[in-house]
Design a protein around this motif. Sequence first.
Motif, PDB file in Angstrom:
ATOM      1  N   TYR A  71      -6.551  -3.673   2.001  1.00  0.00           N
ATOM      2  CA  TYR A  71      -5.175  -3.268   1.694  1.00  0.00           C
ATOM      3  C   TYR A  71      -4.201  -4.378   2.081  1.00  0.00           C
ATOM      4  O   TYR A  71      -4.334  -4.988   3.144  1.00  0.00           O
ATOM      5  CB  TYR A  71      -4.792  -2.010   2.479  1.00  0.00           C
ATOM      6  CG  TYR A  71      -5.760  -0.865   2.401  1.00  0.00           C
ATOM      7  CD1 TYR A  71      -5.781  -0.017   1.295  1.00  0.00           C
ATOM      8  CD2 TYR A  71      -6.656  -0.621   3.441  1.00  0.00           C
ATOM      9  CE1 TYR A  71      -6.665   1.053   1.238  1.00  0.00           C
ATOM     10  CE2 TYR A  71      -7.547   0.441   3.390  1.00  0.00           C
ATOM     11  CZ  TYR A  71      -7.545   1.282   2.286  1.00  0.00           C
ATOM     12  OH  TYR A  71      -8.417   2.338   2.232  1.00  0.00           O
ATOM     13  N   LEU A  80     -10.553  -1.747  -3.614  1.00  0.00           N
ATOM     14  CA  LEU A  80     -11.525  -0.807  -3.060  1.00  0.00           C
ATOM     15  C   LEU A  80     -12.862  -1.000  -3.777  1.00  0.00           C
ATOM     16  O   LEU A  80     -12.899  -1.041  -5.007  1.00  0.00           O
ATOM     17  CB  LEU A  80     -11.037   0.637  -3.258  1.00  0.00           C
ATOM     18  CG  LEU A  80      -9.556   0.899  -2.908  1.00  0.00           C
ATOM     19  CD1 LEU A  80      -9.178   2.347  -3.249  1.00  0.00           C
ATOM     20  CD2 LEU A  80      -9.288   0.597  -1.450  1.00  0.00           C
ATOM     21  N   PHE A  87     -12.835  -1.421   1.893  1.00  0.00           N
ATOM     22  CA  PHE A  87     -11.469  -1.113   1.474  1.00  0.00           C
ATOM     23  C   PHE A  87     -10.521  -2.183   2.028  1.00  0.00           C
ATOM     24  O   PHE A  87     -10.378  -2.318   3.251  1.00  0.00           O
ATOM     25  CB  PHE A  87     -11.034   0.258   2.006  1.00  0.00           C
ATOM     26  CG  PHE A  87     -11.889   1.408   1.544  1.00  0.00           C
ATOM     27  CD1 PHE A  87     -12.534   1.366   0.310  1.00  0.00           C
ATOM     28  CD2 PHE A  87     -12.033   2.538   2.326  1.00  0.00           C
ATOM     29  CE1 PHE A  87     -13.317   2.436  -0.127  1.00  0.00           C
ATOM     30  CE2 PHE A  87     -12.811   3.616   1.906  1.00  0.00           C
ATOM     31  CZ  PHE A  87     -13.453   3.569   0.682  1.00  0.00           C
ATOM     32  N   TYR A 108      -4.195  -2.484  -3.224  1.00  0.00           N
ATOM     33  CA  TYR A 108      -5.508  -2.028  -2.765  1.00  0.00           C
ATOM     34  C   TYR A 108      -6.615  -2.664  -3.593  1.00  0.00           C
ATOM     35  O   TYR A 108      -6.478  -2.855  -4.795  1.00  0.00           O
ATOM     36  CB  TYR A 108      -5.598  -0.495  -2.866  1.00  0.00           C
ATOM     37  CG  TYR A 108      -5.251   0.034  -4.238  1.00  0.00           C
ATOM     38  CD1 TYR A 108      -3.926   0.269  -4.608  1.00  0.00           C
ATOM     39  CD2 TYR A 108      -6.241   0.250  -5.198  1.00  0.00           C
ATOM     40  CE1 TYR A 108      -3.608   0.711  -5.875  1.00  0.00           C
ATOM     41  CE2 TYR A 108      -5.923   0.703  -6.464  1.00  0.00           C
ATOM     42  CZ  TYR A 108      -4.595   0.927  -6.800  1.00  0.00           C
ATOM     43  OH  TYR A 108      -4.278   1.356  -8.063  1.00  0.00           O
TER      44      TYR A 108
END
Lengths: 143, 233
Positions: free
Chosen positions: B72, B85, B70, B83
């Motif tokens: 960010y 992911l 993940f 984001y």
Amino acid sequence: MSVRADAIGVDEPELLGLGVADDGSAEVPQDYDRVGRFDNGATQDRSGATVLLGHVDSRSGPAVFYRLRDLRAGDVIEVGLSDGTSARYAVARTEQVAKDRFPTFAVFGASADDVLRLVTCAGEFDRGARSYTDNLVVHAARV
Amino acid sequence: MRRIAPRLAFLTAATVAFTAVSVGTALAQDTEVDEPGSFTSMFTAMATPDMVIGTDNQPAPGQPGATGTFNYRINSDQEVICYDLTLQGVQGDYKSPAKTATHIHEAQPGMAGPPRIAFPNPAGDGDTRTSSGCLQGPFTTGVMANGQDSGTGFSLKEIEADPSAFFGDTHTADFTAGAVRGQLTEVPMGGVETGAGATGAGDTGATVALGAAGLLAAAGVGAVAVRRNRARS
């Protein structure tokens, strides 16, 4: 921790701990002859990425990662771990990237795989900015 | 304690959100926006099944062999979070009482805590699922706690102040407590200053060398400036 790369004459018995500087950039070794390891500060880190930073040169001559550019695919890099064991990595690829388009997560991002990333400077030295224009990133994978 | 003021400030918004949920309207306050021109901070999380914690603050089984990477990027001045992911090996349908099943929660390692942001669930064929974009607050999760949405009053500045107090995860029907989970860690932004110019191409005279020396001498390992956009508590 330690790092050894015979192909380029690097043999550092102790790595410096580096983090994020107050301005948001990566901390770098103050000593041009030392290699630093980026430590994300996590108490239980599951990322398999190890990131090592070293200078290409100092004010007066070549520094510890001057020959990073000479690493070739397959060259072995050995990282000594804090528990006394060591891990061997083989160079997969080298890339030169402009600092203003630095691939943050490809270098500092988490990785499910056990990988090693080595970073130094490359490109032209920008006199006005007192900085190299590019970074050299060597990607290696556990063998 | 730092959450009290924002909560009071957003009481009206919370009332609106509660009304919207109670009449069954899937209103999303969070807005998908274009990527901002700059970021104030960046974070990564290695999410694994062994880090999953149930609502009773006890370890709960995650999906064996699955991982989540993940990443960010935050502009806290604009309350925008971008984001990227990636899930590997997460199988089956998503399931969560929140409006999506992929979140940032607020909790220390080993503890459960409420979701603050709900992201579009990663999608894709086969073993890899991905989700990318940018969301702008105020954030809503669809989870009601203490009479208001658990995203109410949340600011991205709270992640910047203490990233280790937040984690990313995703929930599935088979692993409702979470298939994978990982705490946030900060990553540096921009290029790495690993050269002082002695061997560089071009004019690398004494002026250049002196400048680089000053840059590096400022602190133990090269920290040089005070970050302006940081709200450290």
